[in-house]
Design an enzyme around this catalytic site. Structure first.
Site, PDB file in Angstrom:
ATOM      1  N   ARG A  80      11.395 -27.585 -28.442  1.00 57.29           N
ATOM      2  CA  ARG A  80      10.095 -27.286 -28.845  1.00 57.29           C
ATOM      3  C   ARG A  80       9.649 -28.048 -30.228  1.00 57.29           C
ATOM      4  NH1 ARG A  80      10.111 -21.088 -30.419  1.00 57.29           N
ATOM      5  NH2 ARG A  80      11.296 -21.785 -32.416  1.00 57.29           N
ATOM      6  N   LYS A 183       4.993 -25.204 -33.893  1.00 54.43           N
ATOM      7  CA  LYS A 183       5.676 -24.778 -34.900  1.00 54.43           C
ATOM      8  C   LYS A 183       5.600 -25.642 -36.345  1.00 54.43           C
ATOM      9  CE  LYS A 183       9.639 -21.665 -35.834  1.00 54.43           C
ATOM     10  NZ  LYS A 183       8.975 -20.408 -35.747  1.00 54.43           N
TER      11      LYS A 183
HETATM   12  C1  LIG Z   1       9.098 -19.292 -35.023  1.00 53.35           C
HETATM   13  C2  LIG Z   1       7.858 -18.464 -34.505  1.00 53.35           C
HETATM   14  C3  LIG Z   1       8.012 -17.428 -33.882  1.00 53.35           C
HETATM   15  C4  LIG Z   1       9.487 -16.951 -33.132  1.00 53.35           C
HETATM   16  O1  LIG Z   1      10.233 -17.867 -32.342  1.00 53.35           O
HETATM   17  P1  LIG Z   1      11.491 -17.769 -31.954  1.00 53.35           P
HETATM   18  O2  LIG Z   1      11.951 -19.072 -31.033  1.00 53.35           O
HETATM   19  O3  LIG Z   1      11.846 -16.313 -31.194  1.00 53.35           O
HETATM   20  O4  LIG Z   1      12.253 -17.589 -33.217  1.00 53.35           O
HETATM   21  C5  LIG Z   1       6.970 -16.744 -33.255  1.00 53.35           C
HETATM   22  N1  LIG Z   1       5.741 -16.816 -33.789  1.00 53.35           N
HETATM   23  C6  LIG Z   1       5.660 -17.992 -34.781  1.00 53.35           C
HETATM   24  C7  LIG Z   1       4.228 -18.146 -35.159  1.00 53.35           C
HETATM   25  C8  LIG Z   1       6.745 -18.771 -34.907  1.00 53.35           C
HETATM   26  O5  LIG Z   1       6.547 -19.596 -35.843  1.00 53.35           O
END
Ligand SMILES: *Cc1c(COP(=O)(O)O)cnc(C)c1O
Length: 339
Positions: A80, A183
């Site tokens: 990711r 992210k």
């Molecule tokens: C990190 C994040 C999540 C959750 O992702 P996980 O991989 O389950 O920790 C959900 N929404 C956003 C906007 C994020 O940045």
């Protein structure tokens, strides 16, 4: 050596012994470096500071009953971060290097991995930034990858309890074809104003609708969203939400429990038909939703009247946590041991 009171930990920052870094110059990644400084020395014209070339990850390490330390779905996080890097034109850190850095930083800070009984865990925060000095708008040549860890307490101090969420139609977090699927810190900056307003009004977080039509559910500020109706686990399909690894795991577990998993557009009004609702992400696994107020529409959707979480949320939560702590076997290859 200082004593840590594991049960007092919150989801906050606490210094640990080491962090691990790696720099990329002109497209070439160097060796991993171990640092004991909590600071980084970067140029004031670095692209991360001016043009938002910054992406991060979040995952956890857990100590099991057997004393072994387990990292949950590390490879998914590595991949990711590459996707986020492509999204904002940053150098991609090779997956193997990411994994090596994470294993190294956890091993070096092993004394900070909370004991099994505490319900606490070690939060792992990888970070990638553009570091070249530039004033013209273009991607940096040079990058810094860094990963630090910090022990965090059990998310639910008062037990696994539902909390209220808000739909705030005067705010958007991301654009329809924008950066919602990666992210990056910029998405978080864009969500702070709405998030703070929601907190002041007593809500845990904002549940965003799609920015284009304001008809469909998107996700919460820092977590994905799902609803439970009968035997179905229903979660939004959207071009502007982050692919949560927790959500992906819950979908797998729900299917294995014999539930039907639906990933599709969800109309806001459909909330009225859900028996349960939850937000999901690494920090909490599941944060059950008691009620969603669509503030501007003066509508309320209630999921918990008695202050207790729904049965399905609780079952999914317990199942995933059991795998993370090693109480149940890892049949999906989600766990990496730090031995
Ligand atoms: C990190 C994040 C999540 C959750 O992702 P996980 O991989 O389950 O920790 C959900 N929404 C956003 C906007 C994020 O940045």
């Amino acid at each position: 050596m200082e004593q840590i009171n594991w049960s007092d930990l919150t989801f906050g920052y606490m210094p640990t012994d080491y962090n691990v870094r790696c720099v990329c110059k002109n497209g070439v990644w160097g060796e991993l470096e171990v640092s004991s400084s909590e600071y980084i020395n970067i140029h004031m014209a670095a692209t991360c500071l001016h043009y938002g070339q910054e992406a991060f990850e979040g995952m956890k390490a857990f100590r099991g009953k057997d004393g072994r330390v387990r990292i949950f779905r590390m490879r998914d996080n590595a991949e990711r971060m590459q996707s986020s890097s492509r999204g904002i034109m940053m150098a991609q850190l090779p997956v193997e290097k990411f994994e090596e850095a994470v294993l190294k930083v956890v091993k070096l800070n092993e004394r900070f991995v909370p004991p099994y009984q505490s319900g606490a865990s070690l939060y792992i925060r990888p970070l990638l930034i553009g570091t070249s000095a530039q004033v013209g708008v273009k991607p940096a040549r040079d990058y810094m990858f860094l990963v630090f860890v910090t022990p965090v307490g059990p998310y639910f101090k008062a037990g696994f309890k539902p909390t209220p969420y808000a739909i705030m139609r005067q705010y958007d977090r991301v654009a329809p074809l924008g950066t919602g699927t990666i992210k990056v810190g910029g998405n978080y900056a864009a969500s702070l104003a709405a998030g703070e307003k929601a907190h002041e009004m007593g809500y845990s977080a904002v549940l965003y609708l799609d920015s284009k039509e304001k008809k469909y559910l998107d996700e919460c500020g820092p977590a994905n969203f799902f609803g439970i109706r009968g035997n179905s686990y229903i979660t939004p399909k959207s071009d502007s939400i982050l692919p949560s690894i927790t959500n992906k795991s819950l979908m797998t577990l729900a299917e294995e429990m014999g539930m039907t998993v639906e990933r599709r557009h969800i109309l806001v009004e459909e909330l009225a038909t859900f028996d349960e609702a939850g937000a999901c992400g690494t920090a909490a696994v599941i944060s059950p939703v008691s009620r969603i107020d669509d503030i501007d529409e003066n509508k309320s959707y209630v999921f918990s009247k008695d202050g207790e979480p729904g049965k399905v949320c609780l079952k999914l939560y317990n199942k995933l946590r059991a795998i993370q702590y090693g109480d149940e076997p890892d049949t999906h290859g989600w766990i990496t041991y730090v031995d």
